[in-house]
Design a protein around this motif. Structure first.
Motif, PDB file in Angstrom:
ATOM      1  N   LYS A 232      21.208 -27.932 -80.710  1.00  0.00           N
ATOM      2  CA  LYS A 232      22.436 -28.361 -81.386  1.00  0.00           C
ATOM      3  C   LYS A 232      23.327 -27.175 -81.717  1.00  0.00           C
ATOM      4  O   LYS A 232      24.549 -27.246 -81.596  1.00  0.00           O
ATOM      5  N   ALA A 233      22.728 -26.067 -82.152  1.00  0.00           N
ATOM      6  CA  ALA A 233      23.509 -24.875 -82.489  1.00  0.00           C
ATOM      7  C   ALA A 233      24.178 -24.304 -81.244  1.00  0.00           C
ATOM      8  O   ALA A 233      25.358 -23.925 -81.272  1.00  0.00           O
ATOM      9  N   ARG A 234      23.461 -24.261 -80.135  1.00  0.00           N
ATOM     10  CA  ARG A 234      24.024 -23.725 -78.892  1.00  0.00           C
ATOM     11  C   ARG A 234      25.163 -24.617 -78.400  1.00  0.00           C
ATOM     12  O   ARG A 234      26.217 -24.157 -78.014  1.00  0.00           O
ATOM     13  N   ARG A 235      24.962 -25.931 -78.430  1.00  0.00           N
ATOM     14  CA  ARG A 235      25.989 -26.873 -77.980  1.00  0.00           C
ATOM     15  C   ARG A 235      27.229 -26.762 -78.870  1.00  0.00           C
ATOM     16  O   ARG A 235      28.352 -26.762 -78.386  1.00  0.00           O
ATOM     17  N   ALA A 236      27.041 -26.622 -80.180  1.00  0.00           N
ATOM     18  CA  ALA A 236      28.172 -26.478 -81.101  1.00  0.00           C
ATOM     19  C   ALA A 236      28.920 -25.176 -80.823  1.00  0.00           C
ATOM     20  O   ALA A 236      30.156 -25.148 -80.831  1.00  0.00           O
ATOM     21  N   PHE A 237      28.187 -24.110 -80.535  1.00  0.00           N
ATOM     22  CA  PHE A 237      28.835 -22.828 -80.254  1.00  0.00           C
ATOM     23  C   PHE A 237      29.644 -22.904 -78.964  1.00  0.00           C
ATOM     24  O   PHE A 237      30.783 -22.442 -78.906  1.00  0.00           O
ATOM     25  N   VAL A 238      29.083 -23.506 -77.924  1.00  0.00           N
ATOM     26  CA  VAL A 238      29.801 -23.640 -76.651  1.00  0.00           C
ATOM     27  C   VAL A 238      31.052 -24.505 -76.843  1.00  0.00           C
ATOM     28  O   VAL A 238      32.119 -24.187 -76.321  1.00  0.00           O
ATOM     29  N   THR A 239      30.940 -25.558 -77.632  1.00  0.00           N
ATOM     30  CA  THR A 239      32.100 -26.408 -77.917  1.00  0.00           C
ATOM     31  C   THR A 239      33.177 -25.619 -78.658  1.00  0.00           C
ATOM     32  O   THR A 239      34.367 -25.765 -78.371  1.00  0.00           O
ATOM     33  N   LEU A 240      32.772 -24.768 -79.582  1.00  0.00           N
ATOM     34  CA  LEU A 240      33.718 -23.897 -80.292  1.00  0.00           C
ATOM     35  C   LEU A 240      34.445 -22.974 -79.310  1.00  0.00           C
ATOM     36  O   LEU A 240      35.666 -22.825 -79.372  1.00  0.00           O
ATOM     37  N   VAL A 241      33.718 -22.387 -78.398  1.00  0.00           N
ATOM     38  CA  VAL A 241      34.328 -21.496 -77.397  1.00  0.00           C
ATOM     39  C   VAL A 241      35.292 -22.287 -76.507  1.00  0.00           C
ATOM     40  O   VAL A 241      36.385 -21.813 -76.190  1.00  0.00           O
ATOM     41  N   MET A 242      34.913 -23.499 -76.133  1.00  0.00           N
ATOM     42  CA  MET A 242      35.796 -24.327 -75.304  1.00  0.00           C
ATOM     43  C   MET A 242      37.087 -24.674 -76.054  1.00  0.00           C
ATOM     44  O   MET A 242      38.170 -24.673 -75.460  1.00  0.00           O
ATOM     45  N   ALA A 243      36.993 -24.934 -77.352  1.00  0.00           N
ATOM     46  CA  ALA A 243      38.186 -25.217 -78.155  1.00  0.00           C
ATOM     47  C   ALA A 243      39.067 -23.969 -78.229  1.00  0.00           C
ATOM     48  O   ALA A 243      40.300 -24.049 -78.131  1.00  0.00           O
ATOM     49  N   GLN A 244      38.447 -22.827 -78.372  1.00  0.00           N
ATOM     50  CA  GLN A 244      39.188 -21.558 -78.399  1.00  0.00           C
ATOM     51  C   GLN A 244      39.923 -21.339 -77.082  1.00  0.00           C
ATOM     52  O   GLN A 244      41.086 -20.947 -77.063  1.00  0.00           O
ATOM     53  N   GLN A 245      39.270 -21.631 -75.986  1.00  0.00           N
ATOM     54  CA  GLN A 245      39.899 -21.488 -74.670  1.00  0.00           C
ATOM     55  C   GLN A 245      41.083 -22.435 -74.531  1.00  0.00           C
ATOM     56  O   GLN A 245      42.124 -22.060 -73.991  1.00  0.00           O
ATOM     57  N   ALA A 246      40.946 -23.660 -75.026  1.00  0.00           N
ATOM     58  CA  ALA A 246      42.028 -24.644 -74.929  1.00  0.00           C
ATOM     59  C   ALA A 246      43.258 -24.169 -75.701  1.00  0.00           C
ATOM     60  O   ALA A 246      44.387 -24.320 -75.235  1.00  0.00           O
TER      61      ALA A 246
ATOM     62  N   MET B 268      12.976 -29.646 -72.329  1.00  0.00           N
ATOM     63  CA  MET B 268      14.351 -29.741 -71.875  1.00  0.00           C
ATOM     64  C   MET B 268      14.979 -28.348 -71.856  1.00  0.00           C
ATOM     65  O   MET B 268      14.875 -27.596 -72.821  1.00  0.00           O
ATOM     66  N   PRO B 269      15.634 -27.969 -70.754  1.00  0.00           N
ATOM     67  CA  PRO B 269      16.250 -26.642 -70.679  1.00  0.00           C
ATOM     68  C   PRO B 269      17.415 -26.521 -71.653  1.00  0.00           C
ATOM     69  O   PRO B 269      18.095 -27.495 -71.958  1.00  0.00           O
ATOM     70  N   LYS B 270      17.605 -25.299 -72.157  1.00  0.00           N
ATOM     71  CA  LYS B 270      18.699 -25.115 -73.110  1.00  0.00           C
ATOM     72  C   LYS B 270      20.008 -24.809 -72.385  1.00  0.00           C
ATOM     73  O   LYS B 270      20.022 -24.312 -71.257  1.00  0.00           O
ATOM     74  N   LEU B 271      21.079 -25.083 -73.060  1.00  0.00           N
ATOM     75  CA  LEU B 271      22.425 -24.837 -72.560  1.00  0.00           C
ATOM     76  C   LEU B 271      22.614 -23.330 -72.398  1.00  0.00           C
ATOM     77  O   LEU B 271      22.252 -22.561 -73.296  1.00  0.00           O
ATOM     78  N   PRO B 272      23.161 -22.863 -71.278  1.00  0.00           N
ATOM     79  CA  PRO B 272      23.357 -21.422 -71.119  1.00  0.00           C
ATOM     80  C   PRO B 272      24.473 -20.899 -72.017  1.00  0.00           C
ATOM     81  O   PRO B 272      25.311 -21.656 -72.507  1.00  0.00           O
ATOM     82  N   SER B 273      24.482 -19.606 -72.191  1.00  0.00           N
ATOM     83  CA  SER B 273      25.546 -18.938 -72.942  1.00  0.00           C
ATOM     84  C   SER B 273      26.887 -19.214 -72.272  1.00  0.00           C
ATOM     85  O   SER B 273      26.952 -19.365 -71.057  1.00  0.00           O
ATOM     86  N   PRO B 274      27.974 -19.238 -73.042  1.00  0.00           N
ATOM     87  CA  PRO B 274      29.294 -19.438 -72.442  1.00  0.00           C
ATOM     88  C   PRO B 274      29.755 -18.252 -71.591  1.00  0.00           C
ATOM     89  O   PRO B 274      30.717 -18.357 -70.845  1.00  0.00           O
ATOM     90  N   CYS B 275      29.073 -17.136 -71.679  1.00  0.00           N
ATOM     91  CA  CYS B 275      29.434 -15.953 -70.895  1.00  0.00           C
ATOM     92  C   CYS B 275      29.240 -16.248 -69.400  1.00  0.00           C
ATOM     93  O   CYS B 275      28.225 -16.793 -69.000  1.00  0.00           O
ATOM     94  N   ILE B 276      30.239 -15.879 -68.599  1.00  0.00           N
ATOM     95  CA  ILE B 276      30.134 -16.093 -67.147  1.00  0.00           C
ATOM     96  C   ILE B 276      30.042 -14.769 -66.391  1.00  0.00           C
ATOM     97  O   ILE B 276      30.225 -14.715 -65.193  1.00  0.00           O
ATOM     98  N   GLY B 277      29.760 -13.674 -67.129  1.00  0.00           N
ATOM     99  CA  GLY B 277      29.485 -12.393 -66.497  1.00  0.00           C
ATOM    100  C   GLY B 277      30.695 -11.535 -66.144  1.00  0.00           C
ATOM    101  O   GLY B 277      30.566 -10.593 -65.379  1.00  0.00           O
ATOM    102  N   VAL B 278      31.853 -11.827 -66.695  1.00  0.00           N
ATOM    103  CA  VAL B 278      33.039 -11.012 -66.418  1.00  0.00           C
ATOM    104  C   VAL B 278      33.100  -9.841 -67.396  1.00  0.00           C
ATOM    105  O   VAL B 278      33.235  -8.691 -66.998  1.00  0.00           O
ATOM    106  N   CYS B 279      33.043 -10.123 -68.682  1.00  0.00           N
ATOM    107  CA  CYS B 279      32.959  -9.137 -69.767  1.00  0.00           C
ATOM    108  C   CYS B 279      34.000  -8.025 -69.707  1.00  0.00           C
ATOM    109  O   CYS B 279      33.676  -6.848 -69.702  1.00  0.00           O
ATOM    110  N   LYS B 280      35.252  -8.415 -69.662  1.00  0.00           N
ATOM    111  CA  LYS B 280      36.370  -7.476 -69.772  1.00  0.00           C
ATOM    112  C   LYS B 280      37.219  -7.945 -70.948  1.00  0.00           C
ATOM    113  O   LYS B 280      37.782  -9.025 -70.924  1.00  0.00           O
ATOM    114  N   PHE B 281      37.277  -7.115 -71.978  1.00  0.00           N
ATOM    115  CA  PHE B 281      37.954  -7.489 -73.215  1.00  0.00           C
ATOM    116  C   PHE B 281      39.382  -6.970 -73.197  1.00  0.00           C
ATOM    117  O   PHE B 281      39.629  -5.787 -73.336  1.00  0.00           O
TER     118      PHE B 281
END
Length: 84
Positions: free
Chosen positions: A40-54, A1-14
């Motif tokens: 599970k770790a990747r999915r949890a991390f992406v969910t954390l980033v999504m909560a941060q965005q919200a 099964m393929p893994k979930l990609p990183s939440p990074c979308i290639g913009v990288c401007k801080f």
């Protein structure tokens, strides 16, 4: 099964308080995202980033860009997180 990609979308401007304007991650979070390799770790991390965005707001563009990355890998992205 393929893994979930990183939440990074290639913009990288801080800007927004040292958060990336593309994905909301800080530089430290980007480094941590590389360590979350298992499913599970990747999915949890992406969910954390999504909560941060919200909480931070202003990241509506990320959903479509990330969904496209997930579709390329053939995986379902986590459910969107609603702001409290």
């Amino acid at each position: 099964m393929p893994k979930l990609p990183s939440p990074c979308i290639g913009v990288c401007k801080f800007r927004r308080g040292d958060h990336c304007i593309g994905c909301s991650m800080t530089r430290e979070q980007k480094a941590l995202s590389k360590l979350a390799k298992k499913g599970k770790a990747r999915r949890a991390f992406v969910t954390l980033v999504m909560a941060q965005q919200a909480v931070m707001g202003g990241y509506r563009h990320w959903d479509a860009a990330y969904a496209k990355r997930c579709a390329k890998k053939g995986v379902e992205p986590p459910e969107p997180v609603k702001a409290a």
